[in-house]
Motif scaffolding. Sequence first.
Motif, mmCIF file in Angstrom:
data_model
loop_
_atom_site.group_PDB
_atom_site.id
_atom_site.type_symbol
_atom_site.label_atom_id
_atom_site.label_comp_id
_atom_site.label_asym_id
_atom_site.label_seq_id
_atom_site.Cartn_x
_atom_site.Cartn_y
_atom_site.Cartn_z
ATOM 1 N N GLU A 147 0.824 -1.212 0.000
ATOM 2 C CA GLU A 147 0.000 0.000 0.000
ATOM 3 C C GLU A 147 0.862 1.267 0.000
ATOM 4 O O GLU A 147 0.337 2.370 -0.113
ATOM 5 C CB GLU A 147 -0.893 0.035 1.251
ATOM 6 N N VAL A 369 -3.368 2.452 8.580
ATOM 7 C CA VAL A 369 -3.486 2.327 7.126
ATOM 8 C C VAL A 369 -4.553 1.286 6.779
ATOM 9 O O VAL A 369 -5.416 1.494 5.925
ATOM 10 C CB VAL A 369 -2.127 1.957 6.496
ATOM 11 N N ARG A 370 -4.507 0.177 7.530
ATOM 12 C CA ARG A 370 -5.448 -0.897 7.232
ATOM 13 C C ARG A 370 -6.887 -0.492 7.579
ATOM 14 O O ARG A 370 -7.827 -0.782 6.842
ATOM 15 C CB ARG A 370 -5.028 -2.133 8.020
ATOM 16 N N ASP A 371 -7.019 0.203 8.689
ATOM 17 C CA ASP A 371 -8.342 0.626 9.141
ATOM 18 C C ASP A 371 -8.950 1.639 8.170
ATOM 19 O O ASP A 371 -10.140 1.587 7.835
ATOM 20 C CB ASP A 371 -8.216 1.232 10.551
ATOM 21 N N ARG A 373 -8.238 1.870 5.088
ATOM 22 C CA ARG A 373 -8.500 1.203 3.826
ATOM 23 C C ARG A 373 -9.823 0.452 3.841
ATOM 24 O O ARG A 373 -10.627 0.552 2.928
ATOM 25 C CB ARG A 373 -7.344 0.253 3.504
ATOM 26 N N ARG A 374 -10.070 -0.303 4.893
ATOM 27 C CA ARG A 374 -11.285 -1.124 4.886
ATOM 28 C C ARG A 374 -12.538 -0.273 5.027
ATOM 29 O O ARG A 374 -13.635 -0.699 4.709
ATOM 30 C CB ARG A 374 -11.210 -2.188 5.978
ATOM 31 N N ARG A 375 -12.367 0.960 5.505
ATOM 32 C CA ARG A 375 -13.516 1.863 5.582
ATOM 33 C C ARG A 375 -13.665 2.710 4.317
ATOM 34 O O ARG A 375 -14.517 3.603 4.251
ATOM 35 C CB ARG A 375 -13.366 2.799 6.781
ATOM 36 N N GLY A 376 -12.782 2.475 3.354
ATOM 37 C CA GLY A 376 -12.873 3.231 2.108
ATOM 38 C C GLY A 376 -12.258 4.618 2.200
ATOM 39 O O GLY A 376 -12.337 5.397 1.266
ATOM 40 N N GLU A 379 -8.791 5.799 0.050
ATOM 41 C CA GLU A 379 -8.918 6.218 -1.338
ATOM 42 C C GLU A 379 -8.782 7.726 -1.496
ATOM 43 O O GLU A 379 -8.309 8.207 -2.519
ATOM 44 C CB GLU A 379 -10.295 5.764 -1.836
ATOM 45 N N ASN B 414 -18.731 2.219 -1.784
ATOM 46 C CA ASN B 414 -18.434 1.881 -0.404
ATOM 47 C C ASN B 414 -19.693 1.367 0.282
ATOM 48 O O ASN B 414 -20.645 2.101 0.486
ATOM 49 C CB ASN B 414 -17.894 3.114 0.328
ATOM 50 N N TYR B 416 -19.373 -0.700 3.186
ATOM 51 C CA TYR B 416 -18.984 -1.311 4.452
ATOM 52 C C TYR B 416 -20.018 -0.971 5.529
ATOM 53 O O TYR B 416 -20.614 0.106 5.529
ATOM 54 C CB TYR B 416 -17.554 -0.888 4.831
ATOM 55 N N TYR B 438 -15.963 -1.722 -1.338
ATOM 56 C CA TYR B 438 -15.674 -1.908 0.081
ATOM 57 C C TYR B 438 -16.786 -2.726 0.718
ATOM 58 O O TYR B 438 -17.935 -2.305 0.727
ATOM 59 C CB TYR B 438 -15.523 -0.550 0.766
ATOM 60 N N TRP B 440 -16.269 -4.563 3.871
ATOM 61 C CA TRP B 440 -15.984 -4.932 5.257
ATOM 62 C C TRP B 440 -17.285 -4.829 6.064
ATOM 63 O O TRP B 440 -18.094 -3.915 5.839
ATOM 64 C CB TRP B 440 -14.929 -3.986 5.823
ATOM 65 N N VAL B 462 -12.219 -4.716 -1.182
ATOM 66 C CA VAL B 462 -11.632 -4.596 0.144
ATOM 67 C C VAL B 462 -12.651 -5.139 1.131
ATOM 68 O O VAL B 462 -13.676 -4.523 1.391
ATOM 69 C CB VAL B 462 -11.299 -3.126 0.470
ATOM 70 N N PHE B 467 -5.212 -7.720 2.933
ATOM 71 C CA PHE B 467 -3.751 -7.791 2.892
ATOM 72 C C PHE B 467 -3.210 -7.988 4.299
ATOM 73 O O PHE B 467 -3.848 -7.663 5.282
ATOM 74 C CB PHE B 467 -3.127 -6.596 2.189
#
Lengths: 487, 474
Positions: A147, A369-371, A373-376, A379, B414, B416, B438, B440, B462, B467
């Motif tokens: 990433e 970073v991961r958090d 990312r998964r919440r969009g 971007e 999105n 999620y 997205y 999640w 995602v 990852f």
Amino acid sequence: MSNHDDSGFCCDRRRFLSTGSLGLGAAALASLLDPRLLQGGEAKTAPANGRPVLAAPHTPPRVRRVIYLFQSGAPSQLDLFDHKPLLQTMNGEELPASVRMGQRLTGMTAYQKSFPLAGSQFEFARHGASGAWVSELLPHTAKIVDELCFVRSMHTEAINHDPAVTFVQTGSQQGGRPSIGAWLSYGLGSENENLPGFIVLLSRGRSGDQPLYSWLWGSGFLPSQHQGVPFRSGKDGVLYLSDPEGLDRSGRRRMLDTLRTMEEKQRERVGDPEIDARIAQYEMAFRMQTAVPEVTDLSDEPDSVIDMYGPEARVPGSFAANCLLARRLAERDVRFIQLYHQGWDQHGNLPKDIRIMARSVDQPTAALVRDLRRRGLLEDTLVIWGGEFGRTNYSQGKLTKDDYGRDHHPRCFTIWMAGGGVKKGFTYGETDDLGYNIVRDPVHVHDFQATLLHMLGIDHERLVFKHQGRRYRLTDVHGRVVPDLLA
Amino acid sequence: MSDLPVFLGRLHPVLVHLPIGLLVAAGCFQAWVSWRRRKGAPSALDAAIGPLLWLAALGAVAAAAAGYLLATSGGYAGGVYDRHQWLGLGVAAFTLGAASARVHASHRPDRNARVTYAVLLISSLALMVGAAHAGATLTHGEGYLTEHAPSTLKALIAFLAPEPPVLDATVPPEQAVVFDALVEPILESRCVSCHGAERSESGLRLDDPQRIGAGGDHGAVVTPERPASSELWRRVSLPPSHPDVMPPRGRPSVTAAEGALLRWWIVEGAPFEKTLGEVEVAPDVRSIVEAILGPLPPGGPTLPPVSPDAPDPGALAAAEAAGFSVKPIADGVAFVLVQTTNAGDAIEDAEVAALAPLAPQIVWLDLGGTAVTDAGLESVGRLAHVVRLDLSRTAVSDAGLAHLADLAYLESLNLYGTAVSDAGLEHLELLSRLRWLYLWQTEATPAAIERLSALLPELEVVAGGSFGEEPTSP
């Protein structure tokens, strides 16, 4: 009686002299050409209070908010990201003069009799599909390299902490200029009506390191409501924000309304635009009275999320807690979230201290970073991780089998960025085999700043503020956008 | 270092104008005297013509000599120079001739002598006009005289001497060759009059790519990617008072925009063949390039290839009244971003319906955390230009996603924190531009995600754990 009986605050001597003589004629002519000017039309350089100076970004933005994880004290790029096998092989040998090329050193090592090369004691490995080098100190960061966009060829002009941090944050080595967040607040305004557009979160990984000064998040000559607002850990997220015992919210409202009437009268009489800034700040503070406790209260975060940021996330004021808070602020569209993490100044005792530092940032950073990312959010959010300069490839003080230190090194350092604006899993720039000089694609601090503004849709040459007869900007008279970094 | 011939040669422009004036004066006086004589009234001006002619002849010879010295100091060649040289020599010779013929005619008043004198005088005047124009062309460049002429005069000149057509305006900007469209015109207008085919100061010619690459007597003038070490840019970027500045002091200097273009061209490697689409248009030259070639396709985020009108103020006001914050995504761009940062759950399906009049302009729509439901997605589905859509943490479900099937430009969705499951993903199969999804904290299963990814190869889903090895969602 006050002797502030003219409008001297918004009209300095220079401006008075230069416009006074031509002013009337010019005003008459301008109003003939464009009658709207006399009807209180929009002024281009002095926006009404609270309104951003730019009605819209110059170009469509790639990102809409920034989380800057500033690593104060300057982390050693040679022990974290910039892998130099030759340095490890030549461990203990003298730094060749052909590499140093007579460049200046700090007063701390300039008089050392010997400059023994110090290879990193930490194991490096390639990670992810992109094969980026990361040392064993950052196992969590190593998992998110695909990433990240590494810049290994950053360089700066300052050789000491304070001027160097100030240079990165304000574009000048002397304090007093607006910082990046203040420029953005001035240029683009705040998205969230109840929170400032520029929030600062402080933490330290170990005690006894370089101090930070409030000018790093100051607004300089910009109207002062654009300065960064530091959030504190503990009971009051922002100092003096909560009402004293016995004063309820409606009482506070009445007080502010009365105060505002008085301020406006004074504004009419004295004409100081800073009075507007003061009114704006009082109003923002009133709204923050409910918004801040809501955003800093982590009770609605599930344990699984807090655990992801690591055990320290439950310790208010830690880097981990600040990372989690940064995500919550990003979710609320705060434009510029500036974290400072102190403790990276490893002049000596590096192997031990850098472990402490790396541990304090690694898991929370990767989790953030991961958090996001998964919440969009990744971007359109830019995350930046980096310090003010790099560290030397030779040891400061004695190099022993298991100990060394590194001095300040402005010639090269590594930062990384992540988010919608930049290439993913990408490494830019290269240093020589001993990690002393840049051999390919140098990125000056001003280039970095220009690129950062570009990602937010701002042309760094056009976000300017005229002060004392000169047009100032974040990148001074320098800076070039680095297109190769952009996604 | 002093060099007398060069010094004297450079006096040519100083010397050349006086004989022109004298010759013109002699011609005018002669016309007046002849006209009066025809009426039988001799004029006293007659006596002045002789001395004027001799002075003019002397001046012309001196100017020609200086001109010769200037030419030998180098840099002059080609048709215009040849023309100037021969016409200039002609002026000197004919003026001398006219002065002598006048002396001759005054001693022997026959018709032949008078005719000879008249022919020589008129010829020297005509040659002088030609020589002067050629000289001015050498100094100021081709087309200098008529550049700002009234259009009728220009049309007349174009009719008499047609020129080859210039840039083809129908070529899209990104296909224009950078050098031909942006760099060459600057060299042509600022440099080629001294560094061209007619005249090549210091052996440098900037009138064609090969010669630019070859440099001049002092070596290369362009170092690709390094403007600071490129003499071409260094010289034009100097302050106007600097002795090395180019064009030299007194000539119109390169404008800031032209300088920026030259610098950018060198930074991009000084290409001669590359088109605009093949180089990075730096932000600092973007507006300059657009002013010359017309708007470029915007860099940065993807936008639909349409150009809607600016949003209707009434529609904007209605959207703001409904609780949305609506902002143009960039200056001069009609597309807007719609946010609900300050509205929260005040946004319900009815409010979303109020966005309909902004359908042509809305590209980014944040409805995350609002009270929108499947019914509201029917309105969203009609916002045809939406590129990014955030429906996270809302009550939307599988059925609602059916309404999104027509969002042809949708790139990011999105979902999620919604109740969306495998059934909902089936509605997304035709969104060919979808790149980020997205999921999640939804009910979607890995099997359904895999199936959708197979259908949409560009798509990156995602789901939370995509990852690293860390556990992601609870």
